[in-house]
Design an enzyme around this catalytic site. Sequence first.
Site, mmCIF file in Angstrom:
data_model
loop_
_atom_site.group_PDB
_atom_site.id
_atom_site.type_symbol
_atom_site.label_atom_id
_atom_site.label_comp_id
_atom_site.label_asym_id
_atom_site.label_seq_id
_atom_site.Cartn_x
_atom_site.Cartn_y
_atom_site.Cartn_z
ATOM 1 N N ASP A 79 32.791 43.338 104.959
ATOM 2 C CA ASP A 79 33.796 42.360 103.972
ATOM 3 C C ASP A 79 34.443 41.421 105.208
ATOM 4 O O ASP A 79 34.682 41.688 105.968
ATOM 5 C CB ASP A 79 34.731 43.084 103.271
ATOM 6 C CG ASP A 79 35.225 42.228 102.403
ATOM 7 O OD1 ASP A 79 34.955 41.159 101.946
ATOM 8 O OD2 ASP A 79 36.431 42.621 102.051
ATOM 9 N N HIS A 80 34.493 40.251 104.996
ATOM 10 C CA HIS A 80 35.310 39.002 106.040
ATOM 11 C C HIS A 80 34.776 39.239 107.154
ATOM 12 O O HIS A 80 35.904 39.427 108.130
ATOM 13 C CB HIS A 80 36.708 39.170 105.559
ATOM 14 C CG HIS A 80 37.209 38.885 104.246
ATOM 15 N ND1 HIS A 80 37.161 37.621 103.824
ATOM 16 C CD2 HIS A 80 37.427 39.703 103.072
ATOM 17 C CE1 HIS A 80 37.403 37.474 102.412
ATOM 18 N NE2 HIS A 80 37.802 38.789 102.131
ATOM 19 N N GLY A 179 45.449 41.218 97.574
ATOM 20 C CA GLY A 179 46.577 41.953 97.599
ATOM 21 C C GLY A 179 47.169 41.701 96.072
ATOM 22 O O GLY A 179 46.688 40.881 95.307
ATOM 23 N N HIS A 206 37.061 37.395 94.819
ATOM 24 C CA HIS A 206 37.712 38.144 95.712
ATOM 25 C C HIS A 206 39.067 38.411 95.143
ATOM 26 O O HIS A 206 39.586 37.335 94.424
ATOM 27 C CB HIS A 206 37.888 37.341 97.011
ATOM 28 C CG HIS A 206 36.718 37.553 98.004
ATOM 29 N ND1 HIS A 206 36.721 38.280 99.157
ATOM 30 C CD2 HIS A 206 35.355 37.253 97.849
ATOM 31 C CE1 HIS A 206 35.495 38.332 99.652
ATOM 32 N NE2 HIS A 206 34.800 37.847 98.897
ATOM 33 N N ILE A 229 37.402 44.814 95.268
ATOM 34 C CA ILE A 229 38.835 45.502 94.845
ATOM 35 C C ILE A 229 39.150 46.350 96.228
ATOM 36 O O ILE A 229 38.196 47.214 96.854
ATOM 37 C CB ILE A 229 38.862 46.124 93.706
ATOM 38 C CG1 ILE A 229 40.103 46.498 93.497
ATOM 39 C CG2 ILE A 229 37.700 47.280 93.696
ATOM 40 C CD1 ILE A 229 40.815 46.273 92.090
ATOM 41 N N THR A 231 42.970 46.600 97.767
ATOM 42 C CA THR A 231 44.446 46.932 97.726
ATOM 43 C C THR A 231 44.729 47.896 96.683
ATOM 44 O O THR A 231 45.416 49.062 96.722
ATOM 45 C CB THR A 231 45.383 45.571 97.569
ATOM 46 O OG1 THR A 231 44.809 44.709 98.616
ATOM 47 C CG2 THR A 231 46.867 45.929 97.823
HETATM 48 P P1 13P Z 1 42.219 42.970 96.831
HETATM 49 O O1 13P Z 1 42.791 43.601 97.947
HETATM 50 O O2 13P Z 1 43.258 42.143 96.078
HETATM 51 O O3 13P Z 1 41.829 43.944 95.794
HETATM 52 O O4 13P Z 1 41.106 42.143 97.230
HETATM 53 C C1 13P Z 1 39.810 42.722 97.848
HETATM 54 C C2 13P Z 1 39.015 41.728 98.355
HETATM 55 O O5 13P Z 1 38.784 40.572 97.598
HETATM 56 C C3 13P Z 1 38.450 42.212 99.602
HETATM 57 O O6 13P Z 1 37.511 41.016 100.003
#
Ligand code: 13P
Length: 280
Positions: A79-80, A179, A206, A229, A231
Amino acid sequence: MGLITLQEILKVEEGSAVAAVGTTDYLMAEAILSAAEEAGSPVIIMIGSLIHKPYAPYVIPAIAGRCRASTIPAALHLDHGTSIEAAERAIRYGCSSVMFDGSALPIDENIALTNRVVEFSRAAGVSVEAEIGHVSGPEGTTGKGMPDSAKYTRVEDAVRFADSTQIDALAVAFGTVHGLFREEPKLDFDRLEAISKAVDLPLVLHGSTGLPADDIRHTISLGVKKVNIFTGLMIAAGAAAGDMYNSGERRYPGLTQAAFAAAVGFVKEQLTICNTTGTV
Ligand code: 13P
């Protein structure tokens, strides 16, 4: 069924999406996979900051091995990833999918770097997600963020990006934050619908934490196929460990067991929202 690519796993029925759940360690990955196996659902495990840890070369291959042994289809996704090098490492450690996040860069640079990632990922049989527009926010913390409408994805940019790259999924910004939300979320569904009509790619949501389940379902009805998801899971597991501590438990395994059980319950709820429970 085991480890498959993002491109393969996103082929779910209309009206469904695949939950993509973030982990920081092996145990949480185990909880995510256990939840999906119990629910009979595909799932995507996402690693983020884990790629930068000194133990990444040991833990990520272990998670990949667990995915290969799973009784449900699972993808292991970076991710990212913000550098070519991070994407290369994720592939070396066994990820079946990588996100190259050039969303903070000018669009031409984002396209050029994404194409480099696509080139070596394709050669390795690995899928690629990229982002256009920018979803900001204090992911993984208890801080609160606000979306910046100036950074929402423009339909014409999404079209240009899709036409200029060969990615497998496109992350778009239309009112979510990573978040917790500082204010009640107000998603720009019209924008999402317009992007979905203009671009022939699975779209990625996201920042699901804090969104009402109905909003998530609505995005799925408009073309979202991957629901990220993180956080919310960290908070649910942390709260369960805290409650256990407050009830008098002082041993590390007692606290991690409580966090694990809460994580399994949390992930099962997400799978139900994504409408994939009982599909595999
Ligand atoms: P949240 O932390 O808001 O659930 O988002 C997670 C996310 O988009 C990871 O790329």
